[in-house]
Design a protein around this motif. Structure first.
Motif: not given
Length: 605
Positions: A55-56, A102-108, A112-122
């Motif tokens: 979606t992003y 749309v730019k505001a949606q992208q930043l939102s 979430q998607l680039l949260d360091p801990e989530l990225v590390f686990q993923s």
């Protein structure tokens, strides 16, 4: 989780159901807790996290489309102070407001998607999933200890074939996302697993059915050598030049996939192949200074049939891409000249001006893509002809190579070059000097090959001595080549002129019977063969050249291989007798006895 409707990696639904039935019995142990957690995590990632990433990514496409719409509305500003001004300004404001949303949606999404801990686990789970997937394909079921042997066996095990395709797709999609957005997250771990996954399935592409999925794996490799921060070689650049697995398998994998993308079965295969090959060219240039990789190329070149096919596809690509890009640059030049004539331009109707502006933007997009792809392929040709020359001298290759080089040299240095002068050449990624330099370098690389000299001399369409004089003049004035290189080019032209005189004397055969002429090339056949299906006779070199790109009889589209053709010995004897008689009657051509010819100097400003 019901997998009955899921696409499998390489099996049909019927094959998957049959396999499941054969392997289902009361004695089969149930999956343990860890297995349940593993498959549930894979499903959660597929239906949740990867769907969110999709979606992003779609938002970026929406943003590009809205920006194009805004550019179209803005146009050349001729609508200002006219009756349409209020309506267009309202449309522009509305479009800008939508872009902001749309730019505001992208930043939102990015928060979430680039949260360091989530990225590390993923990254950890994705690389674990890739290792598990390779183990399912590994005949020994031991990967990564020891590492799988490549290439994989031709026979794909059914246990791998029936796996859901989304397992591979999720690995690739997440790697594309992570390498593009957070490459620094691979600094601690994951690099080796990414490289092993890429090499495994690029060396053994028959394990995956979906051609788009295979191209995505190639895309990951391409993006993995993009520089970021202080890392000039991307996440894999250094590893590709040091890791034993890469040193052994990277070159064969790239060549294998370069050939495979020619015919994927997809409806868009003709255009898809150019992007895939651009990525391959980029990777090859990134590893070219490594002598181990260059030696691997020499080893691959010993497989003559495969390498000749690879070379033929390279020549096809250069021919098409440069022809298209130079044609579109000419059209861009013409529209720009038309727009520069202000009086005539403003006298045109608004509809005509909008149509021409729209055509110009479309041409600029296409030309930018074609010039980039064409230049990268010419650079690859330059590198390969410097390293290994014999495959380029094959009869089914050398004439086409010479004709392609002469034709593009004429476009860049001949009378037509004035039509290529466009504004914002950098925006279109068009660098005619660099392109001319690369093409001249290919000539220099092959200048010592007699077959190449003969092929250039025999090109009656584009070769002219004056063309090389102009190219040498440009190369000197623009410091594209050294004085020594220009002298070598001059010597090459002298050899070509001598060979041209020889060929003209030998080929002055008068009227030739039609049955002695190749039906496709209209030249005298030297080795006539019969195609078994259509019963057509043509020269062996012609059909060999055709089969490098198309495995079908050109006259009835029946499957054909070079081993199927039948030598037409009777016709060959007739042609040989005809040539002998004509040459005897015309007298033998005397070649110059003195090899120490005077090389004419080209005048350079």
């Amino acid at each position: 989780m019901d997998l009955s409707d899921e696409t499998r990696i390489k099996a049909t639904s019927e094959e998957a159901n049959e396999w499941a039935g054969k392997n289902k019995s009361p004695n089969t142990p149930s999956p343990n807790f860890i297995s349940h957690i593993f498959y549930l995590t894979a499903a959660m990632s597929h239906y949740g996290y990867l769907k969110t990433i999709s979606t992003y990514n779609d938002l970026s496409k929406v943003m590009e489309e809205m920006q194009r719409h805004l550019d179209m509305l803005t146009g050349d500003g001729s609508w200002r102070n006219g009756p349409r001004q209020a309506r267009i300004e309202a449309a522009i404001k509305l479009t800008k407001d939508e872009i902001t949303k749309v730019k505001a949606q992208q930043l939102s999404f990015e928060v979430q998607l680039l949260d360091p801990e989530l990225v590390f686990q993923s990254i950890g789970f994705t690389t674990f999933l890739s290792v598990w997937l390779i183990r399912q394909a590994d005949p020994r079921k031991t990967h990564p200890s020891p590492v799988v042997e490549l290439p994989l066996p031709q026979e794909v095990p059914m246990s791998f074939r029936v796996l859901p395709e989304y397992l591979v797709e999720d690995i690739v999609d997440y790697l594309v996302f992570a390498v593009r957005n957070v490459p620094e997250s691979f600094a601690l771990s994951g690099k080796t697993e990414v490289m092993q996954f890429i090499l495994t399935f690029l060396t053994s592409t028959w394990y995956i059915k979906n051609p788009f999925l295979k191209s995505k794996i190639n895309d990951v490799l391409f993006m993995a050598i993009w520089p970021y921060g202080r890392e000039r070689n991307g996440i894999l650049g250094s590893m590709l030049n040091t890791h034993p697995m890469a040193l052994k398998h990277l070159m064969p994998a790239l060549m294998h996939f370069y050939i495979e993308v020619e015919q994927t079965g997809a409806s868009s295969q003709f255009y898809d192949k150019f992007n895939a090959r651009r990525n391959i060219s980029f990777v090859l240039k990134a590893i070219w200074d490594n002598p181990v990789h260059r030696e691997a190329l020499n080893v691959e070149a010993k497989n003559v049939d495969k390498f000749v096919r690879f070379v033929n596809l390279m020549i096809n690509d250069v021919t098409y891409l440069l022809d298209e890009s130079l044609s579109e640059l000419t059209q861009i030049h013409n529209i720009q000249v038309e727009m520069d004539d202000k009086a005539t331009w403003e006298s045109q109707t608004p509809e005509h001006r909008r149509e021409r502006e729209s055509t110009l933007r479309s041409l600029e997009r296409h030309a930018s893509s074609y010039t980039t792809l064409g230049r990268s392929t010419v650079e690859l040709l330059k590198l390969f002809t410097a390293q290994t020359k014999t495959p380029f001298m094959m009869p089914e290759i050398v004439d086409r190579l010479a004709a392609m080089l002469d034709y593009n040299l004429d476009a860049l240095a001949g009378p037509r070059c004035q039509d290529l002068k466009v504004r914002d050449a950098e925006k279109l990624r068009f660098n005619p000097r660099a392109l001319l330099s690369d093409i001249l370098q290919v000539f220099l690389n092959l200048a010592d090959q007699p077959e190449f000299v003969c092929a250039v001399a025999g090109d009656g369409r584009s070769y002219k001595k004056e063309l090389f004089e102009r190219a040498a003049d440009i190369a000197i004035r623009r410091t594209l080549k050294s004085v020594t290189e220009i002298e070598k080019l001059r010597l090459f032209v002298v050899k070509v002129e001598e060979m041209k005189a020889t060929l003209e004397a030998e080929e002055d055969l008068g009227e030739v019977p039609d049955e002695f002429l190749d039906p496709l090339m209209f030249t005298v056949m030297r080795d006539p063969v019969i195609l078994p299906s259509s019963k057509t006779t043509l020269d062996r070199s012609t059909i060999k050249s055709h089969l490098l790109s198309d495995s079908k009889d050109p006259f009835n589209r029946a499957p054909l291989s070079i081993e199927d053709v039948i030598p037409n010995t009777e016709l060959k004897a007739q042609i040989d007798a005809f040539l002998t008689e004509r040459r005897k009657n015309s007298g033998s051509f005397q070649q110059p006895q003195d090899s120490n010819v005077n090389i004419p100097k080209m005048e350079v400003d």
